[in-house]
Design an enzyme around this catalytic site. Sequence first.
Site, short mmCIF file in Angstrom:
data_model
loop_
_atom_site.label_atom_id
_atom_site.label_comp_id
_atom_site.label_asym_id
_atom_site.label_seq_id
_atom_site.Cartn_x
_atom_site.Cartn_y
_atom_site.Cartn_z
N ASP A 176 -4.46 5.32 6.27
CA ASP A 176 -4.95 6.52 6.94
C ASP A 176 -5.99 6.09 7.96
O ASP A 176 -5.64 5.62 9.05
CB ASP A 176 -5.49 7.44 5.83
CG ASP A 176 -5.95 8.79 6.31
OD1 ASP A 176 -5.58 9.19 7.41
OD2 ASP A 176 -6.70 9.46 5.56
N THR B 245 -9.92 1.45 3.85
CA THR B 245 -9.55 0.80 2.59
C THR B 245 -8.85 -0.53 2.88
O THR B 245 -9.18 -1.56 2.28
CB THR B 245 -8.59 1.71 1.79
OG1 THR B 245 -9.20 2.99 1.67
CG2 THR B 245 -8.29 1.14 0.42
N GLY C 14 -7.89 3.48 7.71
CA GLY C 14 -7.89 2.02 7.78
C GLY C 14 -9.08 1.39 7.05
O GLY C 14 -9.13 0.18 6.89
N LYS D 92 -0.35 6.90 8.67
CA LYS D 92 -0.85 8.04 9.46
C LYS D 92 -1.65 7.46 10.62
O LYS D 92 -2.88 7.55 10.64
CB LYS D 92 -1.81 8.87 8.59
CG LYS D 92 -1.19 9.96 7.77
CD LYS D 92 -2.32 10.80 7.18
CE LYS D 92 -1.86 11.56 5.97
NZ LYS D 92 -2.97 12.26 5.29
N ASP E 162 -0.76 11.07 -5.10
CA ASP E 162 -1.22 12.16 -5.96
C ASP E 162 -2.09 13.17 -5.23
O ASP E 162 -2.58 12.93 -4.13
CB ASP E 162 -2.05 11.57 -7.11
CG ASP E 162 -3.45 11.16 -6.64
OD1 ASP E 162 -3.55 10.45 -5.62
OD2 ASP E 162 -4.44 11.56 -7.28
N GLU F 243 0.84 -1.21 0.00
CA GLU F 243 0.00 0.00 0.00
C GLU F 243 0.87 1.25 0.00
O GLU F 243 1.99 1.23 0.50
CB GLU F 243 -0.85 0.01 1.28
CG GLU F 243 -2.18 -0.70 1.17
CD GLU F 243 -3.24 0.20 0.53
OE1 GLU F 243 -2.90 1.15 -0.18
OE2 GLU F 243 -4.44 -0.08 0.76
N ILE G 100 -0.35 4.25 1.49
CA ILE G 100 -0.57 4.90 2.78
C ILE G 100 -1.78 4.29 3.47
O ILE G 100 -2.76 3.95 2.81
CB ILE G 100 -0.75 6.43 2.57
CG1 ILE G 100 -0.90 7.17 3.91
CG2 ILE G 100 -1.88 6.78 1.64
CD1 ILE G 100 -0.73 8.67 3.78
#
Length: 178
Positions: free
Chosen positions: A103, A107, A105, A131, A159, A99, A101
Site C-alpha cells: 500500500d 511495511t 510501502g 495499490k 482481513d 506479501e 498487499i
Amino acid sequence: MPDPALERVLYTRNEIASRLRELAAEIRQDYAGLPPPILIGVLKGSVFFLTDLARELAMPLRLDFLSISSFSAAPDRGRVRIEKDLELDLRGEHALLVEDIVDTGFTLRYLLETLTARQPASLRVCTLLDKSSRRLIPVPVHYRGFEIPDRFVVGYGLDYRQLYRNLPELGILRRDES
Ligand code: 5GP
C-alpha cells in the site's frame, strides 16, 4: 454466491488461480539454475497466496514465515516491529518475500531493510496485490498479482478485524461492514 459482506468481487477464485499460474511460470523461469530459494511469508495475510503459489511453483524451495505489527496511524505511522522472526538463516540464500498487499510501502521498506542486513544472495518481492496509487515510499516489486484501486479489500488471506481471510475470492468490503 459471493459473500454478502462484499460490495463487489474484484477477482474470483478462478481468476486468482489463473494469475498465480502466470506468476509461478515467471518466477520458475527466473530462479531456474539457482539453488532452492526461500519463500518468506508475511503472516497472516500472505498465507493463502504463499501456499498456493508454492504448490504452483512445483520446484525445490524452502518456506519460512515472519510476523509483524505495523502502525498505520500517526504518530507511529510507518513503525513496524517483528513479532515472530524467521527460523532460517538468509545469509547467502536466494530469498523471495511474499506479501499480500503493498500500500504506502512503509511495511515493505522496513522488511527489505531488515532482511537485506542478513546478507541474502538475492532478495526479491512478490505481492498478490499492489495499490501503487497510494505509494509514499518507493519500493521494488518484482512480481505482482494484481494492481488494484484505492479501496479496502478482503478475502484470500486479507482481513478486516481478523475476519474474511478465508473467503475464496478477493473483494471490496461493504462500507457498512467496516
Ligand atoms: P503499507 O505499509 O504498504 O501501507 O501497508 C501494508 C499493509 O497494510 C498490508 O500488509 C495490510 O496489512 C494492510 N493493508 C493495506 N491495504 C489493505 C486492504 O485493502 N485490505 C487489507 N485487508 N489490508 C490492507
